[in-house]
Design a protein around this motif. Structure first.
Motif, mmCIF file in Angstrom:
data_model
loop_
_atom_site.group_PDB
_atom_site.id
_atom_site.type_symbol
_atom_site.label_atom_id
_atom_site.label_comp_id
_atom_site.label_asym_id
_atom_site.label_seq_id
_atom_site.Cartn_x
_atom_site.Cartn_y
_atom_site.Cartn_z
ATOM 1 N N UNK A 1 0.633 11.609 31.423
ATOM 2 C CA UNK A 1 0.301 11.240 30.190
ATOM 3 C C UNK A 1 1.327 11.364 29.215
ATOM 4 N N UNK A 2 1.363 10.985 28.051
ATOM 5 C CA UNK A 2 2.195 10.979 27.140
ATOM 6 C C UNK A 2 2.891 12.535 26.624
ATOM 7 N N UNK A 3 1.758 13.349 26.766
ATOM 8 C CA UNK A 3 2.196 14.771 26.377
ATOM 9 C C UNK A 3 3.091 15.516 27.457
ATOM 10 N N UNK A 4 2.667 15.037 28.841
ATOM 11 C CA UNK A 4 3.803 15.449 29.608
ATOM 12 C C UNK A 4 5.148 14.894 29.526
ATOM 13 N N UNK A 5 5.072 13.523 29.340
ATOM 14 C CA UNK A 5 6.584 12.877 29.107
ATOM 15 C C UNK A 5 7.276 13.540 28.162
ATOM 16 N N UNK A 6 6.451 13.826 26.985
ATOM 17 C CA UNK A 6 7.080 14.263 25.706
ATOM 18 C C UNK A 6 7.520 15.720 26.077
ATOM 19 N N UNK B 1 14.162 4.998 25.433
ATOM 20 C CA UNK B 1 14.284 5.314 26.805
ATOM 21 C C UNK B 1 13.033 6.024 27.610
ATOM 22 N N UNK B 2 12.334 6.677 26.819
ATOM 23 C CA UNK B 2 11.156 7.407 27.507
ATOM 24 C C UNK B 2 10.130 6.458 27.852
ATOM 25 N N UNK B 3 10.009 5.444 26.978
ATOM 26 C CA UNK B 3 9.080 4.377 27.234
ATOM 27 C C UNK B 3 9.622 3.555 28.364
ATOM 28 N N UNK B 4 11.015 3.353 28.652
ATOM 29 C CA UNK B 4 11.545 2.694 29.718
ATOM 30 C C UNK B 4 11.300 3.464 31.113
ATOM 31 N N UNK B 5 11.370 4.714 30.976
ATOM 32 C CA UNK B 5 11.404 5.493 32.111
ATOM 33 C C UNK B 5 9.989 5.499 32.624
ATOM 34 N N UNK B 6 8.920 5.648 31.693
ATOM 35 C CA UNK B 6 7.607 5.479 32.045
ATOM 36 C C UNK B 6 7.213 4.056 32.440
ATOM 37 N N UNK B 7 7.563 3.113 31.815
ATOM 38 C CA UNK B 7 7.131 1.926 32.284
ATOM 39 C C UNK B 7 7.723 0.544 33.032
ATOM 40 N N UNK B 8 8.992 1.195 33.466
ATOM 41 C CA UNK B 8 9.812 0.292 34.242
ATOM 42 C C UNK B 8 9.254 -0.264 35.748
ATOM 43 N N UNK B 9 8.581 0.986 36.285
ATOM 44 C CA UNK B 9 8.495 0.820 37.726
ATOM 45 C C UNK B 9 7.163 -0.080 37.736
ATOM 46 N N UNK B 10 6.143 0.293 36.574
ATOM 47 C CA UNK B 10 4.826 -0.182 36.668
ATOM 48 C C UNK B 10 5.104 -1.728 36.357
ATOM 49 N N UNK B 11 5.880 -2.104 35.353
ATOM 50 C CA UNK B 11 6.192 -3.527 35.002
ATOM 51 C C UNK B 11 6.924 -4.355 36.019
#
Length: 194
Positions: free
Chosen positions: A116-121, A162-172
């Motif tokens: 979740x975005x809370x954990x990522x933050x 960077x946080x968006x990239x880290x979260x979405x790179x593998x999925x995309x």
């Protein structure tokens, strides 16, 4: 004949019912909540209609232009700078010959998508902490002063990117990797010959 046609229509409508319910519940009913923007909303009691009062307050705010500017810049970064990264990553991952290594890399880059975005933050706040964050410990190794990236106006956009990239790179990258896997090996052979 007419009775048979009506039975067919009811069966088709029955098949269509889940999709209609989805759009009703998640698209049409929430539209009725838009009226709250034009009210002084109260949980209990009647909410008086105030027209464009909240919009006037928003547009008159001295911070509005800065907020709009930041939103456009961050959106531009996500669209223009992030877009090629999953493609490049999928191309690089496609060239890894060891299937075990490829699966490991793909799994580790895919897992952040489920956080979740809370954990990522929380992870990024801990990593960028000026007191004992990993990045500032690395800066100390090079005799640089610690920096608070979360409050630095110049760095926060890059932290969000960077946080968006880290979260979405593998999925995309999965979509592009699937497209690469569907390419016929004969095309690779003919390209080698050319």
């Amino acid at each position: 004949m007419v009775a048979l046609a009506k039975k067919k229509e009811w069966s088709l409508l029955l098949l269509l019912a889940p999709a209609l319910l989805y759009f009703l519940i998640y698209h049409f009913i929430p539209i009725s909540g838009m009226v709250m923007a034009f009210q002084d909303y109260r949980i209990f009691g009647k909410s008086p209609f105030v027209g464009f009062k909240h919009f006037r307050i928003l547009f008159a705010s001295p911070a509005f232009l800065q907020v709009l500017r930041n939103t456009l810049i961050i959106s531009f970064m996500k669209i223009v700078l992030f877009f090629p990264l999953p493609i490049i990553f999928a191309l690089m991952l496609n060239e890894v010959r060891s299937s075990i290594l490829r699966k490991f890399i793909q799994s580790t880059t895919y897992l952040p998508h489920f956080l979740s975005w809370v954990v990522i933050a929380g992870i990024w706040i801990a990593f960028l902490s000026p007191a004992n964050g990993g990045l500032n410990q690395l800066r100390e190794m090079f005799k640089l002063a610690p920096k608070d990236y979360m409050t630095d106006k110049g760095a926060i956009r890059w932290v969000l990117f960077a946080s968006e990239t880290w979260r979405s790179l593998g999925w995309d990258s999965i979509i592009y990797l699937a497209a690469l896997a569907s390419i016929s090996p004969s095309l690779y052979e003919s390209a080698d010959l050319d």
